[in-house]
Design a protein around this motif. Structure first.
Motif, PDB file in Angstrom:
ATOM      1  N   GLU A 175      -6.618   5.218 -14.567  1.00 16.56           N
ATOM      2  CA  GLU A 175      -5.486   6.145 -14.526  1.00 16.56           C
ATOM      3  C   GLU A 175      -4.172   5.405 -14.768  1.00 16.56           C
ATOM      4  OE1 GLU A 175      -6.207  10.308 -12.442  1.00 16.56           O
ATOM      5  OE2 GLU A 175      -5.321   8.828 -11.115  1.00 16.56           O
ATOM      6  N   ARG A 208      13.192   9.388  -5.610  1.00 16.25           N
ATOM      7  CA  ARG A 208      12.125   8.774  -6.386  1.00 16.25           C
ATOM      8  C   ARG A 208      11.057   9.814  -6.714  1.00 16.25           C
ATOM      9  NH1 ARG A 208       9.165   4.161  -2.993  1.00 16.25           N
ATOM     10  NH2 ARG A 208       8.122   5.996  -2.182  1.00 16.25           N
ATOM     11  N   MET A 261       0.810  -1.219   0.000  1.00 13.48           N
ATOM     12  CA  MET A 261       0.000   0.000   0.000  1.00 13.48           C
ATOM     13  C   MET A 261       0.844   1.269   0.000  1.00 13.48           C
ATOM     14  SD  MET A 261      -3.148  -0.561  -0.349  1.00 13.48           S
ATOM     15  CE  MET A 261      -3.739   1.071   0.129  1.00 13.48           C
ATOM     16  N   THR A 284       7.330  10.319  -8.723  1.00 18.51           N
ATOM     17  CA  THR A 284       6.186   9.624  -9.318  1.00 18.51           C
ATOM     18  C   THR A 284       5.241  10.636  -9.958  1.00 18.51           C
ATOM     19  OG1 THR A 284       6.306   7.878  -7.666  1.00 18.51           O
ATOM     20  CG2 THR A 284       4.202   8.134  -8.818  1.00 18.51           C
ATOM     21  N   VAL A 285       4.757  10.308 -11.136  1.00 19.50           N
ATOM     22  CA  VAL A 285       3.753  11.146 -11.796  1.00 19.50           C
ATOM     23  C   VAL A 285       2.550  10.267 -12.084  1.00 19.50           C
ATOM     24  CG1 VAL A 285       3.458  12.942 -13.520  1.00 19.50           C
ATOM     25  CG2 VAL A 285       5.717  12.039 -13.056  1.00 19.50           C
ATOM     26  N   ALA A 286       1.368  10.798 -11.857  1.00 13.99           N
ATOM     27  CA  ALA A 286       0.161  10.002 -12.108  1.00 13.99           C
ATOM     28  C   ALA A 286      -0.934  10.879 -12.676  1.00 13.99           C
ATOM     29  CB  ALA A 286      -0.313   9.345 -10.812  1.00 13.99           C
TER      30      ALA A 286
END
Lengths: 347, 347
Positions: free
Chosen positions: A307, A319, A296, A321-323
């Motif tokens: 998505e 790190r 999680m 992250t792109v979402a």
């Protein structure tokens, strides 16, 4: 004073037409914020094209094509028998080729020939088409560099989810050693339905098809081909790798059982179809596509439904992250517009 | 052949020194991937500076400063009594000012004067310092534009978490109508500890201080000032807003009770300190900073511990979220390097 950017569009399917509509819709913003005017001078389709010496109102092109399904009798500027390559060779002057013909992953054609011809003429190229870059990215990039023009294909690498931009701009100077991506919205939608709904794989797939998220032939999505294609494109740019999609160990989601997904969820883990590329110690890039149980607290755990998301792990920036990002033809059109603006935007 | 980029650094605190170390560490990658060599010609500190006509090995600068705490007797190139403004005015030729002096949110000084002087001389400016941009972004940007040089401050707007890059490059052409950000790692760490640990606010804060995440005076973080400062910077660039931090309605986390956080968690909601800016229908930007209960499916719900994240909601690209990125002085240094590379990188 706005600078006029002369654009030729090859391929007038959903992405090409949405791009034309967006050019019209964004006309004022593009002029005021970027001091540019995008003029569509020509559109090429299979056997009939449109070519003018001045800008053609995008909505006229779209309306005509949607009414007729071709440009055969397009008033004044229609040219029967001309295809993309003719337009690119014969147009007097143009600044940008927008390439949105259907993708052929094996040959890259006809886009590959269009792009080569445009770059050779000193035009910038913005493509929504993966095909040409799967096998010929390095050659095309060298050609673009030698001509001093830009070659961009954000729309091919996850539409409005920024992937290549993030790697090249936001992470400039960092060494990306791992890429993990949820790169296929359809697979992610199906796995999400299997987890939260009462649905097995077939039901979730049928729902995705009903909503227009999945194609009637879903193999490209659910067997991981699309993820492998995008992963190869992104790794080849972001890691200077040299991977072909068929070299990527690939497992899809067709054999995933809903009970497995729900059991994992009960244990606090999320099933996602993940593309992963890792640079090993000898600087070789290893890539694979497979369903993975994410804890999680994994940054991609929350990328739900249709998505997409991508995580870059780097040396000097940790790190990132792109979402999110629109992923339909409108999202692809927005990515094309973005690429054009970034060619002209001062850094 | 690598192009030499002549750099002057103002302020040699932790960020400035980490930048110098990174220049040395990344020397080969910067040369091979970007065809650049970054030459540090000068470093300015409070009353004593170093200035040479050729590149000074970054590690010599760092080692000397860390051993002596100043440059008073720096061999050959030390200049007693010179400060940043002197170096910028007197250096024969330089390409980039890297501004890392301590931030003064009220006056922006001394960075504001450094940046003005550098831009006026036609130097690019890359800053880790928020101060000058809180009140003078538009003026400085106009000056930079009039001189045809770049003005970048990624490091000031959340270090290695890309925020300005994403807005300007990845979302080019889109209209950003909402920004939501977890922009302060310390507050997020404290709220995360209150949720998952057995800790109340005071205990979580003490733990953050023990780990070096929180300052001994944590007001800037926990009362939301830092979030408001970053939100103002980002909104002013990304939304062409014109907000001052003191105009932002601001509530911190000091009055949050652990029971409240855990109760919300039990109900599937996550407490985060959120900065939010929204463009209303009359094109006015409204901004606030406050603890918010996010549903688990909010894209920032998973941004846990001392991580940061930001969500941009747009017209043509939907919602794009970025999370992660190193946030210590090393992350800031990596953001400075990124900005410099992007000035010279062809689009």
């Amino acid at each position: 004073v706005a600078k006029n950017v002369r654009v030729v569009v090859c391929g007038f399917g959903r992405v090409g037409r949405n791009f034309a509509r967006l050019v019209e819709f964004k006309h004022r913003l593009v002029a005021s914020r970027y001091s540019l005017t995008l003029d569509i001078l020509g559109v090429a389709e299979l056997n009939d094209s449109v070519l003018s010496t001045g800008p053609i109102p995008p909505s006229e092109l779209v309306n005509y094509f949607e009414a007729h399904g071709n440009f055969l009798n397009y008033p004044r500027f229609g040219i029967t028998g001309w295809e993309g390559i003719d337009i690119i060779r014969e147009i007097k002057e143009a600044d940008v080729l927008v390439e949105t013909t259907p993708t052929d992953i094996q040959t890259g054609e006809p886009a590959l020939s269009h792009i080569r011809a445009a770059l050779s003429r000193g035009m910038h190229v913005v493509s929504a088409n993966k095909g040409p870059f799967i096998r010929s990215y390095k050659i095309l990039k060298s050609l673009a560099d030698s001509k001093g023009v830009s070659l961009k294909f954000s729309a091919a690498a996850a539409a409005a989810l920024p992937t290549l931009d993030v790697a090249q701009t936001c992470l400039a100077g960092a060494k990306i050693h791992t890429i993990e991506g949820i790169l296929n919205g359809t697979s992610n939608f199906i796995l999400s339905r299997m987890r939260t709904g009462d649905e097995d794989y077939e039901m979730a797939l049928a729902e995705a098809q009903r909503l227009g998220i999945a194609e009637s032939n879903p193999a490209l999505d659910v067997e991981g081909y699309d993820t492998a294609n995008k992963l190869a494109l992104i790794a080849n740019v972001a890691m200077e790798a040299n991977i072909l999609p068929e070299q990527i160990n690939r497992v899809g989601i067709v054999n995933i059982v809903a009970g497995e997904v729900r059991q994992a969820a009960a244990e606090g883990k999320i099933m996602r179809l993940l593309g992963r590329a890792v640079v090993d110690k000898s600087n070789k890039v290893n890539a694979c596509v497979a369903p993975q149980l994410l804890p999680m607290n994994h940054p991609l755990a929350g990328v739900d439904g249709s998505e997409k998301g991508i995580t870059f792990t780097t040396d000097s920036m940790d790190r990132v992250t792109v979402a999110g990002g629109k992923s339909d033809p409108k999202g692809a059109a927005a990515a094309i517009l973005k690429d054009i603006l970034n060619i002209y935007r001062p850094s």
